[in-house]
Scaffold this motif. Structure first.
Motif, mmCIF file in Angstrom:
data_model
loop_
_atom_site.group_PDB
_atom_site.id
_atom_site.type_symbol
_atom_site.label_atom_id
_atom_site.label_comp_id
_atom_site.label_asym_id
_atom_site.label_seq_id
_atom_site.Cartn_x
_atom_site.Cartn_y
_atom_site.Cartn_z
ATOM 1 N N SER A 1 25.537 72.518 89.709
ATOM 2 C CA SER A 1 26.326 71.366 90.201
ATOM 3 C C SER A 1 27.585 71.852 90.893
ATOM 4 C CB SER A 1 26.726 70.453 89.047
ATOM 5 O OG SER A 1 25.644 70.198 88.225
ATOM 6 N N ARG A 2 27.453 72.057 92.193
ATOM 7 C CA ARG A 2 28.511 72.679 92.988
ATOM 8 C C ARG A 2 29.891 72.057 92.765
ATOM 9 N NH1 ARG A 2 27.238 73.918 99.321
ATOM 10 N NH2 ARG A 2 29.376 74.575 99.753
ATOM 11 N N GLY A 3 30.841 72.869 92.345
ATOM 12 C CA GLY A 3 32.234 72.432 92.192
ATOM 13 C C GLY A 3 32.521 71.664 90.915
ATOM 14 N N LEU A 4 31.492 71.353 90.125
ATOM 15 C CA LEU A 4 31.708 70.542 88.923
ATOM 16 C C LEU A 4 31.972 71.436 87.707
ATOM 17 C CD1 LEU A 4 31.701 67.694 87.616
ATOM 18 C CD2 LEU A 4 29.259 68.020 87.171
ATOM 19 N N MET A 5 33.142 71.212 87.098
ATOM 20 C CA MET A 5 33.474 71.985 85.898
ATOM 21 C C MET A 5 33.506 71.014 84.726
ATOM 22 S SD MET A 5 36.554 74.589 85.833
ATOM 23 C CE MET A 5 37.485 74.850 84.403
ATOM 24 N N GLN A 6 32.681 71.291 83.710
ATOM 25 C CA GLN A 6 32.591 70.391 82.566
ATOM 26 C C GLN A 6 32.885 71.136 81.272
ATOM 27 O OE1 GLN A 6 28.495 69.327 83.807
ATOM 28 N NE2 GLN A 6 29.102 67.239 83.266
ATOM 29 N N ILE A 7 33.264 70.335 80.264
ATOM 30 C CA ILE A 7 33.464 70.902 78.927
ATOM 31 C C ILE A 7 32.411 70.311 78.000
ATOM 32 C CG2 ILE A 7 34.977 70.861 76.905
ATOM 33 C CD1 ILE A 7 37.322 70.842 78.937
ATOM 34 N N LYS A 8 31.774 71.172 77.216
ATOM 35 C CA LYS A 8 30.939 70.668 76.128
ATOM 36 C C LYS A 8 31.824 70.668 74.902
ATOM 37 C CE LYS A 8 26.349 71.713 75.481
ATOM 38 N NZ LYS A 8 25.262 72.624 75.067
ATOM 39 N N ASP A 9 32.158 69.458 74.380
ATOM 40 C CA ASP A 9 33.124 69.401 73.279
ATOM 41 C C ASP A 9 32.464 69.791 71.953
ATOM 42 O OD1 ASP A 9 31.812 67.170 72.271
ATOM 43 O OD2 ASP A 9 33.310 65.730 72.991
ATOM 44 N N GLN A 10 33.268 69.774 70.889
ATOM 45 C CA GLN A 10 32.795 70.233 69.560
ATOM 46 C C GLN A 10 31.548 69.479 69.112
ATOM 47 O OE1 GLN A 10 34.070 72.754 67.972
ATOM 48 N NE2 GLN A 10 36.254 72.941 68.427
ATOM 49 N N LYS A 11 31.412 68.202 69.568
ATOM 50 C CA LYS A 11 30.252 67.403 69.149
ATOM 51 C C LYS A 11 29.071 67.565 70.095
ATOM 52 C CE LYS A 11 33.071 63.881 66.913
ATOM 53 N NZ LYS A 11 34.035 62.896 67.421
ATOM 54 N N GLY A 12 29.260 68.348 71.141
ATOM 55 C CA GLY A 12 28.150 68.579 72.064
ATOM 56 C C GLY A 12 28.126 67.638 73.261
ATOM 57 N N PHE A 13 29.172 66.795 73.408
ATOM 58 C CA PHE A 13 29.227 65.887 74.553
ATOM 59 C C PHE A 13 29.827 66.578 75.773
ATOM 60 C CE2 PHE A 13 29.495 62.774 70.969
ATOM 61 C CZ PHE A 13 28.266 62.173 71.206
ATOM 62 N N LEU A 14 29.279 66.256 76.940
ATOM 63 C CA LEU A 14 29.808 66.828 78.186
ATOM 64 C C LEU A 14 30.864 65.917 78.779
ATOM 65 C CD1 LEU A 14 26.681 68.154 80.134
ATOM 66 C CD2 LEU A 14 28.470 69.487 78.994
ATOM 67 N N LYS A 15 31.986 66.503 79.204
ATOM 68 C CA LYS A 15 33.003 65.718 79.917
ATOM 69 C C LYS A 15 33.614 66.572 81.020
ATOM 70 C CE LYS A 15 36.356 66.821 76.354
ATOM 71 N NZ LYS A 15 37.064 66.465 75.157
ATOM 72 N N PRO A 16 34.043 65.922 82.106
ATOM 73 C CA PRO A 16 34.637 66.710 83.200
ATOM 74 C C PRO A 16 35.995 67.277 82.779
ATOM 75 C CG PRO A 16 34.791 64.370 83.659
ATOM 76 C CD PRO A 16 33.997 64.497 82.401
ATOM 77 N N VAL A 17 36.390 68.383 83.373
ATOM 78 C CA VAL A 17 37.695 68.973 83.073
ATOM 79 C C VAL A 17 38.757 68.261 83.896
ATOM 80 C CG1 VAL A 17 39.091 71.083 83.163
ATOM 81 C CG2 VAL A 17 36.662 71.207 82.618
ATOM 82 N N CYS A 18 39.672 67.585 83.226
ATOM 83 C CA CYS A 18 40.723 66.864 83.958
ATOM 84 C C CYS A 18 42.057 67.579 83.826
ATOM 85 C CB CYS A 18 40.890 65.445 83.438
ATOM 86 S SG CYS A 18 39.352 64.585 83.233
ATOM 87 N N LEU A 19 42.036 68.780 83.301
ATOM 88 C CA LEU A 19 43.289 69.498 83.068
ATOM 89 C C LEU A 19 43.729 70.205 84.331
ATOM 90 C CD1 LEU A 19 41.999 71.158 79.829
ATOM 91 C CD2 LEU A 19 43.685 69.314 79.929
ATOM 92 N N THR A 20 45.039 70.363 84.469
ATOM 93 C CA THR A 20 45.516 71.167 85.596
ATOM 94 C C THR A 20 46.112 72.460 85.071
ATOM 95 O OG1 THR A 20 47.484 69.806 85.509
ATOM 96 C CG2 THR A 20 45.954 69.380 87.322
ATOM 97 N N ALA A 21 45.751 73.531 85.730
ATOM 98 C CA ALA A 21 46.238 74.842 85.317
ATOM 99 C C ALA A 21 47.648 75.033 85.845
ATOM 100 C CB ALA A 21 45.316 75.917 85.862
ATOM 101 N N PHE A 22 48.238 76.162 85.496
ATOM 102 C CA PHE A 22 49.577 76.479 85.966
ATOM 103 C C PHE A 22 49.631 76.476 87.499
ATOM 104 C CE2 PHE A 22 52.535 79.501 87.737
ATOM 105 C CZ PHE A 22 53.717 79.059 87.178
ATOM 106 N N THR A 23 50.628 75.809 88.069
ATOM 107 C CA THR A 23 50.844 75.924 89.518
ATOM 108 C C THR A 23 52.321 76.199 89.778
ATOM 109 O OG1 THR A 23 51.143 73.543 89.669
ATOM 110 C CG2 THR A 23 48.972 74.401 90.296
ATOM 111 N N HIS A 24 52.584 76.857 90.896
ATOM 112 C CA HIS A 24 53.967 77.226 91.212
ATOM 113 C C HIS A 24 54.774 76.069 91.792
ATOM 114 C CE1 HIS A 24 54.176 81.485 90.379
ATOM 115 N NE2 HIS A 24 52.944 81.601 90.822
ATOM 116 N N PHE A 25 54.069 75.038 92.328
ATOM 117 C CA PHE A 25 54.821 73.996 93.065
ATOM 118 C C PHE A 25 54.645 72.610 92.466
ATOM 119 C CE2 PHE A 25 54.055 77.513 95.869
ATOM 120 C CZ PHE A 25 55.307 77.731 96.395
#
Ligand code: ADP
Ligand code: MG
Length: 302
Positions: free
Chosen positions: A278-302
């Motif tokens: 799934s091109r460009g799609l980053m998901q998390i499989k949580d502790q219960k096994g459910f898939l959810k998209p990553v909505c977190l933002t990593a460190f940015t300089h600006f």
């Protein structure tokens, strides 16, 4: 477009059109280091990293460890390509009131780190600036057959890291970390990762670079991500300056590496997820096994 609206990576995309490419250029902007022709057997690698006080360190921190960090950041980028560092030039911007001793301590830190990794310090540049700035431009080398880029991850590959994540700034690890040259060389010589980079902004951001370059997606498994003590899962994904390696391996090669590392290098290589189509799609499989998209933002300089 302003920097705070567009961000660092939108700007870098725009700057790509200004690249000039002679016949020696194998890869320009877009990976951890540029790749240049060297000889029949090897490529030359070139990277540069700039640190400025109040963003990457403060005057209260030990100048020796600031020096270590400056050298180690650039070494980490060479390791990410599968290479070994060779020679550095160091540029500094210095406020007029800064004592010589401070700068000598920074250099002492750089020298210790350089010696450990076989880097020759061969020059630099000195200017006056309002804040203390240090920039390490570093050359490296890699055998052509061992070069690893961010492009090359394939659906079904395992995603791995070389150590625990998160809390680097809070714990001070960002000043003392060991660039993973040994691990990178071991990997390229024995397991040939399909892609690799170092984690400077947190995997929520950095893994996206591999996904983009490789045109794939990813699932990260919450229960597998190794977090440092007192670090939450979200922090492990978004905290900057871990400088562990993030890499991908075909599934069966990953089993072999994990088997090997169980015996020889406990917890040095940890699987955290799988590459998907799934091109460009980053998901998390949580502790219960459910898939959810990553909505977190990593460190940015600006
Ligand atoms: P890293 O965190 O691995 O050091 P960066 O995120 O700083 O890498 O840079 C990503 C890519 O963009 C690299 O190929 C780097 O050489 C390039 N790059 C960054 N800043 C500039 C710039 N100001 N001009 C040209 N290329 C840049
Ligand atoms: Mg990098």
């Amino acid at each position: 477009m302003t920097m705070s609206a567009g961000g660092e990576f939108a700007l870098i995309d725009q700057l790509k059109k200004f690249q000039t490419r002679g016949s020696s250029v194998v890869m320009g902007i877009g990976d951890d280091a540029a790749v240049l022709k060297l000889d029949q057997r090897r490529y030359q690698l070139l990277t540069t990293d700039m640190l400025i006080e109040e963003v990457h360190f403060t005057r209260l921190m030990s100048p020796k460890s600031v020096g270590h960090k400056a050298m180690a950041c650039s070494i980490s980028d060479i390791a990410s390509m599968g290479g070994v560092p060779t020679a550095a030039v160091i540029s500094i911007g210095i406020p007029a009131k800064l004592p010589f001793e401070y700068i000598e301590q920074v250099y002492a830190g750089m020298r210790v780190c350089a010696r450990l990794f076989g880097v020759s310090i061969v020059g630099g540049d000195t200017i006056r600036s309002d804040k203390f700035i240090v920039n390490v431009a570093l050359l490296g080398e890699v055998e052509k057959k061992y070069l690893i880029t961010r492009a090359g991850a394939r659906p079904g590959d395992s995603i791995l890291v070389t150590g625990c994540l998160g809390g680097s700034l809070a714990s001070g690890r960002h000043l003392t970390f060991t660039p993973r040259v040994k691990e990178a060389r071991f990997l390229v010589q024995h397991f040939k990762p399909t892609s690799m980079m170092d984690i400077s902004d947190g995997i929520a951001g950095d893994l996206r670079h591999i996904l983009k370059a490789s045109r794939v997606g990813a699932i990260i498994e919450e229960k597998k991500v190794p977090c440092h003590k007192k670090v939450t899962f979200n922090e492990a994904l978004t905290d900057g300056e871990d400088f562990e390696l993030l890499f991908t391996l075909p599934f069966t090669r990953a089993r072999k590496l994990l088997e090997y590392s169980k015996v020889h290098r406990p917890r040095r290589f940890i699987e955290i997820g799988t590459i998907t189509s799934s091109r460009g799609l980053m998901q998390i499989k949580d502790q219960k096994g459910f898939l959810k998209p990553v909505c977190l933002t990593a460190f940015t300089h600006f």
